[in-house]
Design an enzyme around this catalytic site. Structure first.
Site, PDB file in Angstrom:
ATOM      1  N   ASP A  80       0.795  -1.316   0.067  1.00  0.00           N
ATOM      2  CA  ASP A  80      -0.275   0.186  -0.046  1.00  0.00           C
ATOM      3  C   ASP A  80       1.079   1.312  -0.058  1.00  0.00           C
ATOM      4  O   ASP A  80       0.549   2.254  -0.709  1.00  0.00           O
ATOM      5  CB  ASP A  80      -0.866   0.126   1.224  1.00  0.00           C
ATOM      6  CG  ASP A  80      -1.779   1.228   1.273  1.00  0.00           C
ATOM      7  OD1 ASP A  80      -2.118   1.900   0.292  1.00  0.00           O
ATOM      8  OD2 ASP A  80      -2.183   1.731   2.501  1.00  0.00           O
ATOM      9  N   ASP A 101      -5.732   3.186  -6.168  1.00  0.00           N
ATOM     10  CA  ASP A 101      -4.953   2.886  -4.827  1.00  0.00           C
ATOM     11  C   ASP A 101      -6.214   2.685  -3.746  1.00  0.00           C
ATOM     12  O   ASP A 101      -6.115   2.137  -2.907  1.00  0.00           O
ATOM     13  CB  ASP A 101      -4.164   4.166  -4.718  1.00  0.00           C
ATOM     14  CG  ASP A 101      -3.493   4.048  -3.124  1.00  0.00           C
ATOM     15  OD1 ASP A 101      -3.165   2.681  -2.759  1.00  0.00           O
ATOM     16  OD2 ASP A 101      -3.208   5.053  -2.731  1.00  0.00           O
ATOM     17  N   ASP A 105      -7.337  -0.172  -1.337  1.00  0.00           N
ATOM     18  CA  ASP A 105      -7.322  -0.033   0.044  1.00  0.00           C
ATOM     19  C   ASP A 105      -8.463  -0.569   0.669  1.00  0.00           C
ATOM     20  O   ASP A 105      -8.704  -1.101   1.837  1.00  0.00           O
ATOM     21  CB  ASP A 105      -7.025   1.353   0.442  1.00  0.00           C
ATOM     22  CG  ASP A 105      -5.461   1.954   0.204  1.00  0.00           C
ATOM     23  OD1 ASP A 105      -4.488   1.103  -0.103  1.00  0.00           O
ATOM     24  OD2 ASP A 105      -5.077   3.046   0.225  1.00  0.00           O
TER      25      ASP A 105
END
Length: 250
Positions: A80, A101, A105
């Site tokens: 991450d 992203d 997540d």
């Protein structure tokens, strides 16, 4: 601009605490290595989701397999950080990448809640933990859409905390399957309670930050102008509008 300053600027000028500086130093050092720097950031995001899903499978296998789930949870957190670090280092940061992203997540967070569930945490606690994360990030995203520049507040419910909670639950289950000392509760149950507690605290903290950032602006007032916008305006300052030979005169 060094990597840590670039990360701070990208996140609204947030002040970096010493632990965050150490973590960013490690992640950005890995991101600068040749093999890692050549991996597309989106591929790193996808790999993080796969690791989180793998953690669910390892946790469900029982025995000593939760130890692997703990390792995969930590690897998810590392990936991450790496996707954004590689994007900054290689100049590949782009708005679509931020969406990828963020989506990765949230999928990883749901997988983390599933890890606690298969390790024995009550379903209601796991659902509450997941809901608090989704609400936390939804509030932040809506506030940013309304003009808030940056994260509003760096709360105790950020991604590293969730990685630690899940890793501790998996390690404890693998090493001490009888449960936590003194309470007799399963490690997953204790960690799920901890996740919910920090989730509530983080949501309150974020709400205060959003109120502070947006409450002092007049209706319709835009947020701070980004450096990229300023550079673009400076580059075109004094230029005629498209289709005009010269700047218009009064």
């Amino acid at each position: 601009m060094d990597g840590q300053q670039a990360w701070s600027t990208q996140h609204g000028g947030v002040r970096l605490s010493p632990p965050v500086r150490v973590w960013l130093g490690i992640v950005q050092g890995i991101a600068r290595t040749g093999p890692v720097s050549r991996i597309p950031p989106d591929a790193l995001s996808a790999a993080g989701v796969l690791c989180a899903a793998g953690a669910v499978g390892a946790a469900a296998a029982g025995g000593a397999w939760p130890l692997l789930a703990a390792l995969l949870a930590v690897l998810t957190g590392l990936l991450d950080g790496l996707d954004g670090a590689v994007a900054l280092q290689t100049g590949k940061a782009r708005p679509l990448g931020e969406v990828v992203d963020a989506t990765a997540d949230r999928l990883g967070d749901l997988a983390f809640a599933a890890v606690l569930l298969v390790l024995g945490a009550p379903p209601a606690l796991c659902a509450a933990a997941a809901a608090l994360v989704l609400l936390h990030e939804y509030v932040r995203a809506r506030a940013q859409g309304a003009g808030m520049h940056g994260p509003g507040a760096v709360t105790v419910q950020e991604r590293p905390t969730r990685v630690i909670v899940v890793a501790v639950a998996a390690l404890g289950t693998g090493l001490f399957p009888a449960g936590t000392p003194w309470t007799g509760w399963s490690w997953a149950s204790v960690c799920a309670v901890g996740w919910v507690v920090v989730g509530v605290a983080g949501l309150v903290h974020l709400g205060a930050g959003v109120r502070r950032e947006l409450g002092r602006r007049a209706p319709g007032q835009a947020g701070p102008t980004s450096p990229a916008t300023i550079d673009a305006d400076s580059a075109t300052s004094g230029s005629p509008p498209p289709g005009c030979a010269e700047p218009p005169t009064r």
